[in-house]
Design an enzyme around this catalytic site. Structure first.
Site, PDB file in Angstrom:
ATOM      1  N   TYR A 154       0.834  -1.211   0.000  1.00  0.00           N
ATOM      2  CA  TYR A 154       0.000   0.000   0.000  1.00  0.00           C
ATOM      3  C   TYR A 154       0.871   1.266   0.000  1.00  0.00           C
ATOM      4  O   TYR A 154       0.639   2.203  -0.766  1.00  0.00           O
ATOM      5  CB  TYR A 154      -0.901  -0.047   1.240  1.00  0.00           C
ATOM      6  N   LYS A 158       1.076   4.217  -2.804  1.00  0.00           N
ATOM      7  CA  LYS A 158       0.721   5.602  -2.494  1.00  0.00           C
ATOM      8  C   LYS A 158       1.923   6.543  -2.671  1.00  0.00           C
ATOM      9  O   LYS A 158       1.765   7.691  -3.082  1.00  0.00           O
ATOM     10  CB  LYS A 158       0.155   5.698  -1.077  1.00  0.00           C
TER      11      LYS A 158
HETATM   12  P1  NAI Z   1     -13.319   2.410   1.071  1.00  0.00           P
HETATM   13  O1  NAI Z   1     -12.811   1.010   1.106  1.00  0.00           O
HETATM   14  O2  NAI Z   1     -14.408   2.793   2.002  1.00  0.00           O
HETATM   15  O3  NAI Z   1     -13.779   2.766  -0.422  1.00  0.00           O
HETATM   16  C1  NAI Z   1     -12.972   2.478  -1.513  1.00  0.00           C
HETATM   17  C2  NAI Z   1     -13.710   2.765  -2.791  1.00  0.00           C
HETATM   18  O4  NAI Z   1     -12.871   2.378  -3.895  1.00  0.00           O
HETATM   19  C3  NAI Z   1     -14.994   1.990  -2.936  1.00  0.00           C
HETATM   20  O5  NAI Z   1     -15.937   2.814  -3.593  1.00  0.00           O
HETATM   21  C4  NAI Z   1     -14.609   0.833  -3.840  1.00  0.00           C
HETATM   22  O6  NAI Z   1     -15.684   0.323  -4.593  1.00  0.00           O
HETATM   23  C5  NAI Z   1     -13.606   1.513  -4.758  1.00  0.00           C
HETATM   24  N1  NAI Z   1     -12.708   0.573  -5.409  1.00  0.00           N
HETATM   25  C6  NAI Z   1     -11.809  -0.263  -4.829  1.00  0.00           C
HETATM   26  N2  NAI Z   1     -11.189  -0.987  -5.765  1.00  0.00           N
HETATM   27  C7  NAI Z   1     -11.698  -0.609  -6.969  1.00  0.00           C
HETATM   28  C8  NAI Z   1     -11.471  -1.004  -8.292  1.00  0.00           C
HETATM   29  N3  NAI Z   1     -10.578  -1.953  -8.614  1.00  0.00           N
HETATM   30  N4  NAI Z   1     -12.184  -0.401  -9.285  1.00  0.00           N
HETATM   31  C9  NAI Z   1     -13.085   0.553  -8.988  1.00  0.00           C
HETATM   32  N5  NAI Z   1     -13.351   0.964  -7.741  1.00  0.00           N
HETATM   33  C10 NAI Z   1     -12.674   0.396  -6.741  1.00  0.00           C
HETATM   34  O7  NAI Z   1     -12.046   3.317   1.271  1.00  0.00           O
HETATM   35  P2  NAI Z   1     -11.888   4.846   1.748  1.00  0.00           P
HETATM   36  O8  NAI Z   1     -11.425   4.830   3.138  1.00  0.00           O
HETATM   37  O9  NAI Z   1     -13.061   5.638   1.363  1.00  0.00           O
HETATM   38  O10 NAI Z   1     -10.611   5.262   0.870  1.00  0.00           O
HETATM   39  C11 NAI Z   1     -10.689   6.053  -0.308  1.00  0.00           C
HETATM   40  C12 NAI Z   1      -9.274   6.408  -0.727  1.00  0.00           C
HETATM   41  O11 NAI Z   1      -8.627   7.107   0.329  1.00  0.00           O
HETATM   42  C13 NAI Z   1      -8.396   5.195  -1.030  1.00  0.00           C
HETATM   43  O12 NAI Z   1      -7.563   5.466  -2.117  1.00  0.00           O
HETATM   44  C14 NAI Z   1      -7.580   5.048   0.238  1.00  0.00           C
HETATM   45  O13 NAI Z   1      -6.349   4.414  -0.017  1.00  0.00           O
HETATM   46  C15 NAI Z   1      -7.404   6.498   0.632  1.00  0.00           C
HETATM   47  N6  NAI Z   1      -7.085   6.678   2.034  1.00  0.00           N
HETATM   48  C16 NAI Z   1      -7.956   6.277   3.015  1.00  0.00           C
HETATM   49  C17 NAI Z   1      -7.626   6.446   4.338  1.00  0.00           C
HETATM   50  C18 NAI Z   1      -8.517   6.037   5.457  1.00  0.00           C
HETATM   51  O14 NAI Z   1      -8.081   6.123   6.623  1.00  0.00           O
HETATM   52  N7  NAI Z   1      -9.748   5.607   5.219  1.00  0.00           N
HETATM   53  C19 NAI Z   1      -6.335   7.026   4.726  1.00  0.00           C
HETATM   54  C20 NAI Z   1      -5.498   7.424   3.630  1.00  0.00           C
HETATM   55  C21 NAI Z   1      -5.888   7.244   2.333  1.00  0.00           C
END
Ligand code: NAI
Length: 246
Positions: A154, A158
């Site tokens: 990851y 990133k």
């Molecule tokens: P989440 O797991 O709640 O949502 C992820 C979203 O990405 C979902 O809508 C899912 O359907 C979509 N997704 C995943 N793989 C996919 C694919 N192959 N094709 C199309 N869509 C896909 O995650 P969250 O927490 O909302 O994270 C969103 C972004 O923020 C991510 O890139 C994550 O790495 C980043 N992030 C999140 C943090 C956290 O603490 N939640 C911290 C730092 C970064």
């Protein structure tokens, strides 16, 4: 230029941070094209976008797959005649210590988090270059800045996205396209909901503001980078992390 009637592509719009970004942009009058793997979950975001007074079209596809992503983005550009904003938000984790990490978990994370952004950016550049305007915002992570045990795949994806952001920013700056990244810290979403109590309390100790963030707080940073208020900012990483990685 106001954000009203602009067209934004938001990947991973079906829940969490992506949903919050879609709804917040819709409140500014932005028309949303939402990408995620399944239509059903995107439909709930579309309902929330409509409640915020906006409109969202749905494009179920896997962002790791170059062909379907290109087809979806061509269709979006044809439908709206322009694409102003791309938010690369979709991302996954497959955590494990490196010694125990399966090669397929390495590949899946890099394919989704890094190649996904390559796929969408490449497809969106054509309409943006033509209209001589564009804003690309990549959702990276503080983990890509400071590292985290159990997250080599990851963190690599990133950190890679940060290098990608800066390189692309230099490539397209002369065409009035800015490319920036937002690096969230710990945000309350499905992605962090399955962390053990031990990891959560350890993580909390590293956050000067002494709390986890909300998806809406990431959406505010995205609106800023999408707006005219950030017109002279490109190639930057905006950390929204309660001070974790300062
Ligand atoms: P989440 O797991 O709640 O949502 C992820 C979203 O990405 C979902 O809508 C899912 O359907 C979509 N997704 C995943 N793989 C996919 C694919 N192959 N094709 C199309 N869509 C896909 O995650 P969250 O927490 O909302 O994270 C969103 C972004 O923020 C991510 O890139 C994550 O790495 C980043 N992030 C999140 C943090 C956290 O603490 N939640 C911290 C730092 C970064």
């Amino acid at each position: 230029m106001s954000l009203r009637d602009q067209v934004a592509i938001v990947t991973g719009a079906s829940r969490g941070i992506g949903r919050a970004i879609a709804v917040r942009l819709a409140r500014e009058g932005v028309r949303i094209a939402g990408l995620a793997r399944t239509r059903e979950t995107l439909e709930e975001t579309a309902r929330q976008v409509e409640s915020a007074g906006g409109k969202m079209t749905l494009y179920p596809c896997d962002i790791a797959e170059t062909g379907p992503v290109a087809t979806a983005i061509e269709e979006i550009a044809r439908t709206w005649s322009r694409v102003d904003l791309l938010v690369n938000n979709a991302g996954i984790t497959r955590d494990n210590l490196l010694l125990r990490m399966k090669p397929e978990d390495w590949d899946l994370v890099i394919q989704t988090n890094l190649k996904g952004a390559f796929n969408t950016c490449r497809a969106v550049l054509r309409p943006m270059l033509k209209q001589k305007y564009g804003r690309i915002i990549n959702i990276t992570s503080v983990v890509g800045v400071v590292g985290w045990p159990g997250q080599t795949n990851y963190a690599a994806s990133k950190a890679g996205l940060i290098g990608f952001t800066k390189s692309l920013a230099k490539e397209v700056a002369s065409r009035n396209i800015t490319v920036n990244a937002v690096a969230p810290g710990f945000i309350v979403t499905d992605m962090t909901s399955n962390l053990s109590e031990e990891i959560r309390s350890e993580a909390l100790k590293t956050i000067p503001l002494q709390r986890f963030g909300q998806a809406e707080e990431i959406a505010e940073a995205v609106v800023f980078l999408a707006s005219d208020s950030s017109s002279y900012i490109t190639g930057q990483v905006l950390q929204v992390d309660g001070g974790l990685a300062m």
